[in-house]
Enzyme design. Structure first.
Site, PDB file in Angstrom:
ATOM      1  N   GLN A   1       3.506  32.677 -68.693  1.00 28.52           N
ATOM      2  CA  GLN A   1       2.637  32.531 -67.527  1.00 28.52           C
ATOM      3  C   GLN A   1       1.436  31.662 -67.863  1.00 28.52           C
ATOM      4  O   GLN A   1       0.640  31.349 -66.990  1.00 28.52           O
ATOM      5  CB  GLN A   1       2.092  33.917 -67.099  1.00 28.52           C
ATOM      6  CG  GLN A   1       3.114  34.857 -66.492  1.00 28.52           C
ATOM      7  CD  GLN A   1       2.526  36.254 -66.296  1.00 28.52           C
ATOM      8  OE1 GLN A   1       2.844  37.166 -67.048  1.00 28.52           O
ATOM      9  NE2 GLN A   1       1.664  36.439 -65.313  1.00 28.52           N
TER      10      GLN A   1
ATOM     11  N   PHE B   1       5.548  39.703 -64.607  1.00 25.73           N
ATOM     12  CA  PHE B   1       4.779  40.894 -64.215  1.00 25.73           C
ATOM     13  C   PHE B   1       3.550  41.113 -65.089  1.00 25.73           C
ATOM     14  O   PHE B   1       3.084  42.246 -65.230  1.00 25.73           O
ATOM     15  CB  PHE B   1       5.675  42.147 -64.220  1.00 25.73           C
ATOM     16  CG  PHE B   1       6.962  41.971 -63.473  1.00 25.73           C
ATOM     17  CD1 PHE B   1       6.953  41.740 -62.114  1.00 25.73           C
ATOM     18  CD2 PHE B   1       8.181  42.008 -64.135  1.00 25.73           C
ATOM     19  CE1 PHE B   1       8.138  41.553 -61.413  1.00 25.73           C
ATOM     20  CE2 PHE B   1       9.379  41.818 -63.444  1.00 25.73           C
ATOM     21  CZ  PHE B   1       9.361  41.586 -62.081  1.00 25.73           C
TER      22      PHE B   1
ATOM     23  N   GLU C   1       1.604  36.935 -69.737  1.00 24.12           N
ATOM     24  CA  GLU C   1       0.283  36.315 -69.578  1.00 24.12           C
ATOM     25  C   GLU C   1      -0.303  36.027 -70.961  1.00 24.12           C
ATOM     26  O   GLU C   1      -0.837  34.969 -71.211  1.00 24.12           O
ATOM     27  CB  GLU C   1      -0.651  37.226 -68.765  1.00 24.12           C
ATOM     28  CG  GLU C   1      -1.993  36.556 -68.462  1.00 24.12           C
ATOM     29  CD  GLU C   1      -2.938  37.378 -67.587  1.00 24.12           C
ATOM     30  OE1 GLU C   1      -2.474  38.263 -66.849  1.00 24.12           O
ATOM     31  OE2 GLU C   1      -4.145  37.117 -67.650  1.00 24.12           O
TER      32      GLU C   1
ATOM     33  N   ARG D   1     -11.075  45.614 -64.796  1.00 22.12           N
ATOM     34  CA  ARG D   1     -10.465  45.782 -63.471  1.00 22.12           C
ATOM     35  C   ARG D   1     -10.332  47.272 -63.133  1.00 22.12           C
ATOM     36  O   ARG D   1     -10.424  47.657 -61.968  1.00 22.12           O
ATOM     37  CB  ARG D   1      -9.132  45.035 -63.366  1.00 22.12           C
ATOM     38  CG  ARG D   1      -8.635  44.900 -61.934  1.00 22.12           C
ATOM     39  CD  ARG D   1      -7.449  43.952 -61.793  1.00 22.12           C
ATOM     40  NE  ARG D   1      -7.851  42.558 -61.652  1.00 22.12           N
ATOM     41  CZ  ARG D   1      -8.218  41.967 -60.515  1.00 22.12           C
ATOM     42  NH1 ARG D   1      -8.215  42.644 -59.384  1.00 22.12           N
ATOM     43  NH2 ARG D   1      -8.585  40.703 -60.491  1.00 22.12           N
TER      44      ARG D   1
ATOM     45  N   ARG E   1       1.116  43.715 -63.746  1.00 20.76           N
ATOM     46  CA  ARG E   1       0.909  43.774 -62.285  1.00 20.76           C
ATOM     47  C   ARG E   1       0.010  44.944 -61.869  1.00 20.76           C
ATOM     48  O   ARG E   1       0.427  46.105 -61.969  1.00 20.76           O
ATOM     49  CB  ARG E   1       2.278  43.893 -61.624  1.00 20.76           C
ATOM     50  CG  ARG E   1       2.313  43.518 -60.160  1.00 20.76           C
ATOM     51  CD  ARG E   1       3.744  43.610 -59.676  1.00 20.76           C
ATOM     52  NE  ARG E   1       3.955  42.891 -58.415  1.00 20.76           N
ATOM     53  CZ  ARG E   1       5.151  42.703 -57.867  1.00 20.76           C
ATOM     54  NH1 ARG E   1       6.230  43.168 -58.455  1.00 20.76           N
ATOM     55  NH2 ARG E   1       5.271  42.049 -56.733  1.00 20.76           N
TER      56      ARG E   1
ATOM     57  N   PHE F   1      -3.025  45.346 -63.346  1.00 18.30           N
ATOM     58  CA  PHE F   1      -4.011  44.980 -64.363  1.00 18.30           C
ATOM     59  C   PHE F   1      -5.154  45.993 -64.448  1.00 18.30           C
ATOM     60  O   PHE F   1      -6.318  45.639 -64.327  1.00 18.30           O
ATOM     61  CB  PHE F   1      -4.544  43.581 -64.011  1.00 18.30           C
ATOM     62  CG  PHE F   1      -5.106  42.785 -65.168  1.00 18.30           C
ATOM     63  CD1 PHE F   1      -4.267  42.174 -66.078  1.00 18.30           C
ATOM     64  CD2 PHE F   1      -6.474  42.625 -65.330  1.00 18.30           C
ATOM     65  CE1 PHE F   1      -4.775  41.407 -67.126  1.00 18.30           C
ATOM     66  CE2 PHE F   1      -7.002  41.863 -66.380  1.00 18.30           C
ATOM     67  CZ  PHE F   1      -6.142  41.251 -67.271  1.00 18.30           C
TER      68      PHE F   1
ATOM     69  N   THR G   1     -11.384  38.533 -62.671  1.00 14.09           N
ATOM     70  CA  THR G   1     -12.721  39.106 -62.792  1.00 14.09           C
ATOM     71  C   THR G   1     -13.582  38.261 -63.730  1.00 14.09           C
ATOM     72  O   THR G   1     -14.800  38.341 -63.684  1.00 14.09           O
ATOM     73  CB  THR G   1     -12.654  40.557 -63.294  1.00 14.09           C
ATOM     74  OG1 THR G   1     -11.984  40.577 -64.553  1.00 14.09           O
ATOM     75  CG2 THR G   1     -11.882  41.414 -62.307  1.00 14.09           C
TER      76      THR G   1
ATOM     77  N   ALA H   1      -3.348  37.463 -61.793  1.00 13.81           N
ATOM     78  CA  ALA H   1      -4.375  37.985 -60.896  1.00 13.81           C
ATOM     79  C   ALA H   1      -4.035  37.733 -59.424  1.00 13.81           C
ATOM     80  O   ALA H   1      -4.929  37.618 -58.590  1.00 13.81           O
ATOM     81  CB  ALA H   1      -5.745  37.408 -61.251  1.00 13.81           C
TER      82      ALA H   1
ATOM     83  N   GLU I   1       0.038  41.456 -56.608  1.00 15.33           N
ATOM     84  CA  GLU I   1      -0.209  42.746 -57.228  1.00 15.33           C
ATOM     85  C   GLU I   1      -0.563  43.874 -56.253  1.00 15.33           C
ATOM     86  O   GLU I   1      -0.139  45.013 -56.467  1.00 15.33           O
ATOM     87  CB  GLU I   1      -1.360  42.621 -58.244  1.00 15.33           C
ATOM     88  CG  GLU I   1      -1.054  41.674 -59.355  1.00 15.33           C
ATOM     89  CD  GLU I   1      -2.277  41.469 -60.233  1.00 15.33           C
ATOM     90  OE1 GLU I   1      -3.187  40.734 -59.821  1.00 15.33           O
ATOM     91  OE2 GLU I   1      -2.318  42.064 -61.306  1.00 15.33           O
TER      92      GLU I   1
HETATM   93  N1  LUZ Z   1      -5.634  38.478 -65.707  1.00 17.42           N
HETATM   94  C1  LUZ Z   1      -6.866  38.186 -66.119  1.00 17.42           C
HETATM   95  C2  LUZ Z   1      -5.415  39.204 -64.619  1.00 17.42           C
HETATM   96  O1  LUZ Z   1      -7.027  37.543 -67.139  1.00 17.42           O
HETATM   97  N2  LUZ Z   1      -7.913  38.586 -65.382  1.00 17.42           N
HETATM   98  C3  LUZ Z   1      -7.783  39.310 -64.262  1.00 17.42           C
HETATM   99  O2  LUZ Z   1      -8.775  39.666 -63.625  1.00 17.42           O
HETATM  100  C4  LUZ Z   1      -6.483  39.651 -63.860  1.00 17.42           C
HETATM  101  N3  LUZ Z   1      -6.280  40.392 -62.786  1.00 17.42           N
HETATM  102  C5  LUZ Z   1      -5.049  40.722 -62.458  1.00 17.42           C
HETATM  103  C6  LUZ Z   1      -3.994  40.271 -63.212  1.00 17.42           C
HETATM  104  N4  LUZ Z   1      -4.168  39.519 -64.277  1.00 17.42           N
HETATM  105 MO1  MOS Z   2      -1.202  39.429 -64.255  1.00 20.25          MO
HETATM  106  S1  MOS Z   2      -1.016  41.423 -64.474  1.00 20.25           S
HETATM  107  O1  MOS Z   2      -0.243  38.539 -65.219  1.00 20.25           O
HETATM  108  O2  MOS Z   2      -1.326  38.989 -62.666  1.00 20.25           O
END
Ligand code: LUZ
Ligand code: MOS
Length: 757
Positions: free
Chosen positions: A197, A228, A232, A310, A342, A344, A440, A509, A713
């Protein structure tokens, strides 16, 4: 709702259904490609005393690389630099990579790497967050979010309740396991194809591991078979390892994790232990809420600090709480580093407040809906982090649900069904949804797009977005098609490539479509502006003309012209006007003070509500979801097919998280639920026959992508409703004397029923 065309060839799913879509493991590779197999720690904590390669290191055409072969920095930590690519002297979790073995075939690589024996001096591992908290074993100092005055608040309360909550983790179980192919290019350069991702992270970390520059590395991603959040941060290691081997050997190297290794080696959704205290006024208004989160981070930070943030942002659920204190401890344990998934961190925070409300209602002998309705967020209320709730539709969605299902009639029916029924019991729950949209970490809310228009009028778009089944590429084509006024079939979205689009945020996110769709619109608009200028100059008009295309026909100042899209493209190229644009987008109006923990971190919130009805079998501890009704505020939805799919998928994943997907590590830190025979995920039979999803008509919303809201999400949170619907069914009208623990497996349901009996 319009009937969904499931086989339209325009959507990716046509390729998926016909087996034509390509994933990393399907790609054509050079015939001299070598295969890599990672070998890893078999103990959760220990010192490495000796590694016996069992002769593999002396075999012809077999190569082994460990920490000492890393030319650059042996470090893959993102937020905190606390994670090695390959263990050096110590290991901190079962599955921690120690090295990689490369051979001519996948089978050979697996065979030899499995033979490698590592000798350890074993140390006592820490498995749970509460244990780590007692030992002061933290990833970072605690994070505290505070609003109002918690001490004064509790003094004013008529009723105060406190309890613990335990939240289990979750395995991502993307269909495509982690993997990468690294291809050496001329000189020092490398091209990496990765199931990630976050191509920029793969690029940056590979460069730093190899001690070369970012511009030596090109990362390319076609699509992922699901992610999901699991890709990341945690796609990095495998891509970097393939890159290291390819760089050393000057040969292509392919690394694909077997499912069993993927489950064992990668981190998951964070388990949390939670303590809370909640206080109500006489009229059941929540006056004060104090909550402490013990996050099980695993052995390194990974994304845990951001996940914990989060959690703190979402610890009020969908409710207005004037006096709130939330403390988060990121606890270091000897498990694989837990990671993005997903939601987070939001589901953990929301489950805690929902548990607090549910249990309090039982103690007060009122229905949870009564507490929910009184406390739901409304327009203009201020979140504990300082943001004002705007265009706040959660109560509208909630009220629409109660009307739609006729809640008082339902209550009577269910009560009638339950009275005297010792075999089956029904329960229901309404789950509200409030989910903040934006990373965030404000800095991450940016994207760019490159739009090329070719001489035949066809269009190619590159963005930072990763297509992982969520339909982001289709949404980008859709908005570009509307912006340019040409048919969607003329527009292609390219692979995501760090040489075309640099310095990208991960597709995460829920913001992939918002960020990259807007960047694409801006780039299309830039080209239209050049076309406008061309015709203004040509007509020697001193006022700017209004130039647009409708169904590919040129209109100037609303008047239809002879020329169409293709002839205009030809004319502009003849006149040496560039038809390529690279433009960026940054989410407006967001900022956050990380010291005070106040500001406007979110561009907006996605709202909604879901009704769950369930029948439990009292002797077996099993349950069947009878009905789910969702009213979801997706803003001005631009693609109902995609958004409905996202809501259905997130719902199933949320139900799995809350009711069946159980991750168990033994006291030695071994994952015992390490295969699909031991880890139950929802299937089609887990879902009710009747899932009714409607979109709340929100014509006032202007942000997001053309007024549509992020959808990836948020709907996962609905799944929490299944938990309380089941508790309602099995403990019909009874006080609850057990601690709420997720997931609510059949075994737990059975035990709860028998403990209560
Ligand atoms: N990833 C991230 C995320 O690095 N920061 C976030 O705030 C976030 N929120 C949801 C999913 N991935
Ligand atoms: Mo994130 S939990 O890769 O949106």
């Amino acid at each position: 709702m319009k009937k969904i065309d499931y086989i339209s060839k325009d959507y990716d799913r046509y390729l998926h259904l016909t087996g034509k879509s390509e994933f990393v493991d399907d790609m054509n590779i050079p015939s001299d490609t070598m295969y890599a197999s990672v070998f890893y720690s078999s103990v959760a904590k220990g010192k490495i005393k000796n590694i016996d390669f069992k002769g593999a290191d002396k075999l012809h055409n077999v190569f082994i690389f460990t920490a000492k072969d890393i030319p650059g920095e042996n470090q893959i930590g993102g937020i905190i630099k606390d994670e090695l690519l390959f263990a050096e002297d110590e290991v901190d979790f079962v599955g921690e990579p120690i090295g990689v073995l490369v051979a001519e075939t996948r089978e050979k690589a697996e065979e030899y790497s499995k033979k490698i024996e590592v000798e350890y001096e074993q140390l006592e591992p820490i498995i749970t967050a509460r244990e780590s908290f007692l030992k002061n074993n933290f990833i970072m100092p605690p994070r505290i979010f505070e609003s109002g005055d918690i001490v004064k608040g509790f003094k004013k309360c008529e009723y105060i309740f406190e309890d613990k909550v335990e939240f289990g983790g979750q395995e991502h179980l993307y269909l495509e396991t982690q993997g990468a192919i690294a291809l050496p290019l001329e000189g020092n350069n490398l091209k990496i194809i990765s199931s990630t991702q976050n191509p920029t992270a793969v690029q940056r970390i590979t460069a730093s591991i190899l001690g070369i520059s970012n511009n030596n590395i090109e990362v390319d991603v076609l699509r992922l078979g699901g992610a999901f959040g699991g890709k990341e941060d945690q796609a990095n290691a495998w891509a970097v390892i393939a890159g290291l081997a390819a760089y050393k050997l000057k040969k292509p190297v392919k690394l694909i994790l077997e499912r069993s290794d993927d489950i064992k080696l990668t981190g998951k959704r964070h388990p949390y232990s939670i303590d809370y205290r909640i206080g109500f006024a006489k009229d059941y208004k929540i006056i004060a809420y104090e909550v402490i989160f013990y996050q099980n981070a695993g052995a390194a930070a990974d994304l845990s600090p951001a996940v914990l943030d989060r959690t703190l942002f979402h610890c009020n659920g969908s409710y207005f709480i004037p006096n709130l204190k939330a403390t988060g401890y990121s606890c270091k344990t000897n498990l694989p580093p837990n990671t993005a998934f997903r939601g987070f961190g939001a589901p953990q925070g929301i489950f805690a407040i929902e548990s607090a409300i549910f249990k309090s209602a039982r103690k007060l002998r009122i229905s949870p809906q009564k507490i929910q309705e009184i406390n739901l967020l409304t327009e203009g209320k201020v979140f504990h982090y300082g943001q004002v709730a705007k265009n706040c539709t959660v109560k509208n969605c909630y009220d629409s649900i109660t009307r739609k299902i006729n809640i008082s009639k339902k209550e009577k029916e269910i009560s009638l069904f339950n009275t005297g029924n010792t075999e089956f019991r029904k329960g229901f729950y309404i789950m509200p949804l409030t989910f903040g949209i934006s990373f965030t970490n404000t800095m991450m809310n940016q994207a760019s797009a490159l739009v090329n228009i070719y001489s035949d009028g066809s269009v190619s778009i590159s963005t930072a977005a990763i297509e992982m089944g969520q339909g982001v590429n289709y949404k980008i084509r859709q908005v570009a098609s509307e912006e340019l006024g040409i048919d969607i079939s003329k527009i292609r979205v390219e692979t995501t490539n760090t040489s075309r689009i640099a310095n990208t945020s991960p597709t995460a996110a829920s913001s992939g479509a918002d960020l990259n769709g807007n960047a694409s619109r801006i780039a299309c608009r830039e080209i239209l502006n050049r076309i406008t200028k061309y015709y203004s100059d040509k007509q020697k008009s001193n006022k700017k003309l209004r130039v647009e295309f409708k169904k590919e026909q040129l209109f100037i100042n609303g008047k239809k012209q002879e020329q169409h899209w293709k002839s205009v493209v030809t004319e502009l190229l003849m006149n040496r006007i560039s038809l390529s644009a690279h433009c960026s987008y940054a989410t407006p109006k967001i900022k956050f003070d990380k010291i005070k923990n106040k500001g406007n971190p979110f561009s907006y919130h996605t709202y909604g509500a879901a009704y769950f009805e369930v029948t439990a079998d009292i002797s077996l501890g099993t349950f069947k979801l009878d009905e789910i009704v969702i009213i979801h505020d997706g803003g001005k939805v631009i693609n109902k097919v995609i958004d409905t799919g996202q809501i259905e998928g997130a719902l199933a994943q949320g139900i799995g998280m809350m009711t069946m997907e159980e991750i168990i590590y033994d006291e030695k830190g071994n994952l015992t639920t390490n295969s699909l025979s031991k880890y139950k995920v929802p299937d089609i039979y887990s879902m009710p026959d009747d899932i009714n999803i409607t979109f709340y008509q929100n014509n006032d919303f202007e942000s997001g992508l053309k007024g549509s809201k992020a959808v990836g999400e948020p709907p996962l949170v609905y799944g929490i409703g299944a938990y309380f619907a089941i508790i309602n069914a099995i403990g019909f009208n009874k006080e609850i004397n057990y601690i709420f623990e997720s997931p609510l497996t059949n075994e737990r349901i059975f035990n709860y029923i028998n403990r209560e009996a």
